[in-house]
Write an enzyme that holds these catalytic residues in place. Structure first.
Site, mmCIF file in Angstrom:
data_model
loop_
_atom_site.group_PDB
_atom_site.id
_atom_site.type_symbol
_atom_site.label_atom_id
_atom_site.label_comp_id
_atom_site.label_asym_id
_atom_site.label_seq_id
_atom_site.Cartn_x
_atom_site.Cartn_y
_atom_site.Cartn_z
ATOM 1 N N LYS A 175 54.651 12.293 51.517
ATOM 2 C CA LYS A 175 53.769 13.088 50.864
ATOM 3 C C LYS A 175 52.693 12.563 50.134
ATOM 4 O O LYS A 175 53.012 11.787 49.127
ATOM 5 C CB LYS A 175 54.576 14.253 50.278
ATOM 6 C CG LYS A 175 53.690 15.233 49.773
ATOM 7 C CD LYS A 175 53.965 15.805 48.209
ATOM 8 C CE LYS A 175 53.088 16.149 47.309
ATOM 9 N NZ LYS A 175 51.523 15.832 47.507
ATOM 10 N N GLU A 178 47.675 15.194 47.015
ATOM 11 C CA GLU A 178 46.979 16.272 47.765
ATOM 12 C C GLU A 178 45.516 15.724 47.812
ATOM 13 O O GLU A 178 44.944 16.105 48.778
ATOM 14 C CB GLU A 178 46.868 17.564 47.006
ATOM 15 C CG GLU A 178 46.997 18.774 47.883
ATOM 16 C CD GLU A 178 47.226 20.106 47.188
ATOM 17 O OE1 GLU A 178 47.416 20.084 46.031
ATOM 18 O OE2 GLU A 178 47.049 21.158 47.885
ATOM 19 N N GLY A 228 54.872 8.609 40.020
ATOM 20 C CA GLY A 228 53.901 9.434 39.542
ATOM 21 C C GLY A 228 54.147 9.704 38.022
ATOM 22 O O GLY A 228 54.565 8.704 37.499
ATOM 23 N N GLY A 233 58.627 13.476 37.449
ATOM 24 C CA GLY A 233 59.545 12.611 37.710
ATOM 25 C C GLY A 233 60.788 13.379 37.102
ATOM 26 O O GLY A 233 61.863 13.272 37.969
ATOM 27 N N CYS A 284 49.336 2.443 36.436
ATOM 28 C CA CYS A 284 50.430 2.565 35.663
ATOM 29 C C CYS A 284 50.922 1.591 34.753
ATOM 30 O O CYS A 284 51.269 1.838 33.606
ATOM 31 C CB CYS A 284 51.850 2.936 36.480
ATOM 32 S SG CYS A 284 51.899 1.527 38.029
HETATM 33 P P1 TAP Z 1 51.871 13.242 39.510
HETATM 34 O O1 TAP Z 1 51.123 14.551 39.080
HETATM 35 O O2 TAP Z 1 53.333 13.261 38.971
HETATM 36 O O3 TAP Z 1 52.072 13.312 40.918
HETATM 37 C C1 TAP Z 1 52.427 12.486 41.880
HETATM 38 C C2 TAP Z 1 52.873 13.136 43.335
HETATM 39 O O4 TAP Z 1 53.857 13.820 42.667
HETATM 40 C C3 TAP Z 1 51.827 13.801 43.770
HETATM 41 O O5 TAP Z 1 51.804 13.471 45.293
HETATM 42 C C4 TAP Z 1 51.977 15.161 43.381
HETATM 43 O O6 TAP Z 1 51.452 16.089 44.448
HETATM 44 C C5 TAP Z 1 53.354 15.425 43.624
HETATM 45 N N1 TAP Z 1 54.040 16.370 42.910
HETATM 46 C C6 TAP Z 1 53.418 17.016 41.951
HETATM 47 N N2 TAP Z 1 54.263 17.871 41.361
HETATM 48 C C7 TAP Z 1 55.484 17.906 42.234
HETATM 49 C C8 TAP Z 1 56.809 18.446 42.327
HETATM 50 N N3 TAP Z 1 57.067 19.754 41.219
HETATM 51 N N4 TAP Z 1 57.750 18.177 42.975
HETATM 52 C C9 TAP Z 1 57.528 17.143 43.732
HETATM 53 N N5 TAP Z 1 56.466 16.390 43.863
HETATM 54 C C10 TAP Z 1 55.329 16.721 43.047
HETATM 55 O O7 TAP Z 1 51.037 12.160 39.015
HETATM 56 P P2 TAP Z 1 49.769 11.687 39.612
HETATM 57 O O8 TAP Z 1 48.529 12.340 38.418
HETATM 58 O O9 TAP Z 1 49.346 11.833 40.939
HETATM 59 O O10 TAP Z 1 49.569 10.016 39.322
HETATM 60 C C11 TAP Z 1 49.481 9.551 37.919
HETATM 61 C C12 TAP Z 1 50.842 9.151 37.426
HETATM 62 O O11 TAP Z 1 51.644 8.119 38.238
HETATM 63 C C13 TAP Z 1 50.490 8.431 36.000
HETATM 64 O O12 TAP Z 1 51.573 8.853 35.231
HETATM 65 C C14 TAP Z 1 50.988 6.820 36.351
HETATM 66 O O13 TAP Z 1 51.554 6.136 35.427
HETATM 67 C C15 TAP Z 1 52.011 7.471 37.489
HETATM 68 N N6 TAP Z 1 52.167 6.088 38.344
HETATM 69 C C16 TAP Z 1 53.221 5.060 38.241
HETATM 70 C C17 TAP Z 1 53.230 4.097 38.910
HETATM 71 C C18 TAP Z 1 54.528 3.208 38.575
HETATM 72 S S1 TAP Z 1 54.743 2.145 40.004
HETATM 73 N N7 TAP Z 1 55.310 3.136 37.791
HETATM 74 C C19 TAP Z 1 52.290 4.004 39.916
HETATM 75 C C20 TAP Z 1 51.250 4.556 40.055
HETATM 76 C C21 TAP Z 1 51.166 5.946 39.194
HETATM 77 P P3 TAP Z 1 49.932 16.841 44.283
HETATM 78 O O14 TAP Z 1 49.040 15.854 44.592
HETATM 79 O O15 TAP Z 1 49.779 18.141 45.029
HETATM 80 O O16 TAP Z 1 49.870 17.086 42.772
#
Ligand code: TAP
Length: 481
Positions: A175, A178, A228, A233, A284
């Site tokens: 997945k 979006e 994410g 998480g 991240c």
């Molecule tokens: P999130 O909002 O957490 O979204 C990540 C993914 O989870 C997206 O595909 C999102 O779908 C999905 N998601 C949202 N709500 C969910 C739920 N209730 N159940 C299951 N899946 C759900 O993060 P983001 O804004 O895309 O990314 C930024 C964050 O990722 C930052 O905090 C960053 O630090 C972290 N990140 C961490 C790493 C590592 S390796 N630690 C690497 C990259 C990013 P939608 O697209 O539909 O919202």
């Protein structure tokens, strides 16, 4: 041309039953480049069911490691042939610079190659338990792996999960975020042309609340691997309790970058800039808290701010752009809100702080490289992950204070130390409570090294042998001799 994207379920490209579509934008100019499906709960469940059926049939899970390695190499080769297209799609969809997107595409193909290579190494152990018993330790696939990825590295994060999960013999459901599905679609198009059996890999686009949640809750998913935000998480962990599936989490960070008086100033400034402004800070492991020793502080800040002001921000397809766009309007607004909060909290804004709207860039989501000083540890801009081109600089007296400030965070993803004294650098880096660390450099890493965080930055590790282990069960077989 606007692409009409489809779901990939059981080896077929299918239209979602949901007529509602997600506009996929280029954040550098807001052009709509594609329309993506928003899969329903039923469609997600169907993909999970087909993945489980494929797993149980043994069509992939019972192939020998050498056979799986061969398929992974085919995927790597296809990706290498399409490298420019993959990089171009990533640049257009995420807003990063072409250079950054090219590096991601190369690393993604390399990740498939790496796991193909790993499959040709022994993956188990034998113990002589006693004179009349031998114990074999064998690794087996887990079953169905649900892979949920964010928008900041849409291609690389997908592949960091897909390659080891497939290498281990699992079926997968990917997945993507979006708003950034384009490179995932391309990778599935390429995989469709390889010897990967139908039904093993599924691509389900849609919202986190529907598709993500369904994967996390499903009793038929055996591991959910999520990258994410820390908040989501936490939700995933809760949702996974039904069947107690394994949960692997790569979450956020607020990583310290410690610069001692005896550091090489030029090197420290270079990497402290790269540490936060790569990917416009939407990384991240960004070094979003720079801690500078008092003897070098004034000189460091003056040099750093002059260099930050000179950074060329612009569309990823322009050769001169060093920093690209912010991924979406919503995220840009969240970063600007943090900048407002920083000013309100009393921090000193030394440069940046605004959206860039000049020179035909007004349609894009661009933010100036932003530097705050005079911050205190209780400020929100020091404690919370901003995930943008915003850095805070703090002053410290000695080693002890540097370590205390560095670890004064709920996160533990990354950290760095700059010093010419190797003993001191090693002493300090060992005290930094984080999973990914650097000495006299920043951000550089490789596929062999485990990637993941301490504390609220996650559970488990991606990449290397650790990444393969994440997607395997471990079994003991005791043989009476
Ligand atoms: P999130 O909002 O957490 O979204 C990540 C993914 O989870 C997206 O595909 C999102 O779908 C999905 N998601 C949202 N709500 C969910 C739920 N209730 N159940 C299951 N899946 C759900 O993060 P983001 O804004 O895309 O990314 C930024 C964050 O990722 C930052 O905090 C960053 O630090 C972290 N990140 C961490 C790493 C590592 S390796 N630690 C690497 C990259 C990013 P939608 O697209 O539909 O919202």
């Amino acid at each position: 041309m606007t692409l009409n994207l489809k779901l990939y379920i059981n080896g077929e490209w299918i239209e979602s039953n949901n007529p509602d579509k997600q506009d996929i934008l280029n954040p550098a100019n807001q052009q709509i480049i594609a329309k993506a499906p928003k899969a329903t709960k039923e469609e997600t469940e169907k993909a999970i069911h087909m993945a489980k059926t494929a797993f149980e049939s043994g069509v992939w899970s019972e192939r020998t490691p050498q056979e799986r390695a061969q398929t992974l190499l085919e995927i790597a080769e296809k990706m290498e042939e399409s490298m420019d297209e993959l990089a171009d799609l990533e640049m257009q969809n995420n807003g990063k610079t072409r250079r950054e997107a090219q590096a991601d595409a190369a690393e993604a193909a390399n990740t498939f190659r790496y796991y193909a290579g790993l499959l040709n190494h022994p993956n188990g152990q034998i113990y002589e338990a006693s004179q009349d018993m031998q114990t074999m330790i064998v690794k087996e696939p887990m079953g169905v792996a649900g892979l949920i990825v964010p928008w900041n590295f849409p291609l690389l994060m997908s592949v960091w999960k897909m390659a080891p999960a497939l290498a281990a013999g699992n079926s997968i459901i990917l997945k993507p975020a979006e708003i950034t599905p384009l490179t995932a679609v391309k990778v599935f198009e390429l995989m469709d042309q390889t010897s990967l059996p139908k039904g093993v890999a599924h691509l389900v686009m849609g919202s986190g609340a529907i598709v993500g949640q369904t994967i996390a809750e499903s009793d038929h998913v055996d591991i959910v691997s999520f990258t994410g935000s820390t908040g989501v998480g936490r939700q995933i962990m809760k949702a996974a309790t039904g069947n107690l599936k394994k949960v692997s989490l790569e979450l956020g960070g607020k990583s310290p970058n410690i610069i001692f008086d005896d550091a090489d100033l030029e090197t420290a400034v270079d990497y402290a800039l790269f540490g936060i402004f790569m990917g416009a800070g939407q990384v991240c492991s960004s070094g979003s808290r720079i801690l500078v020793q008092e003897g070098i502080y004034d000189k460091f800040v003056t040099t750093y701010v002059a260099r930050a002001k000179a950074i060329k921000v612009g569309p990823g397809n322009e050769e001169s752009s060093e920093v690209g766009a912010i991924v979406s309007k919503k995220h840009m607004e969240s970063i600007l809100e943090y900048i407002r909060i920083g000013k309100e909290e009393g921090a000193t804004l030394l440069c940046g702080g605004k959206r860039i709207e000049r020179d035909g860039m007004e349609k894009g989501f661009f933010i100036e490289p932003t530097v705050f000083t005079d911050v205190t540890s209780d400020m929100r801009i020091v404690r919370e992950e901003i995930f943008g081109p915003v850095v805070v600089i703090q002053k410290f007296k000695d080693e002890e204070e540097a370590i205390k400030l560095a670890n004064d965070t709920e996160f533990g993803l990354a950290g760095a130390v700059f010093s010419k004294d190797q003993h001191k650098a090693m002493r300090v880096i060992q005290k930094v409570r984080a999973g990914i660390t650097w000495v006299n450099t920043y951000h550089l890493t490789n596929v062999q090294a485990p990637w993941g965080g301490y504390k609220q930055s996650g559970i488990g590790r991606s990449l290397g042998t650790y990444g393969l282990d994440e997607y395997q069960e471990t079994k003991q077989i005791n043989i009476s001799l």
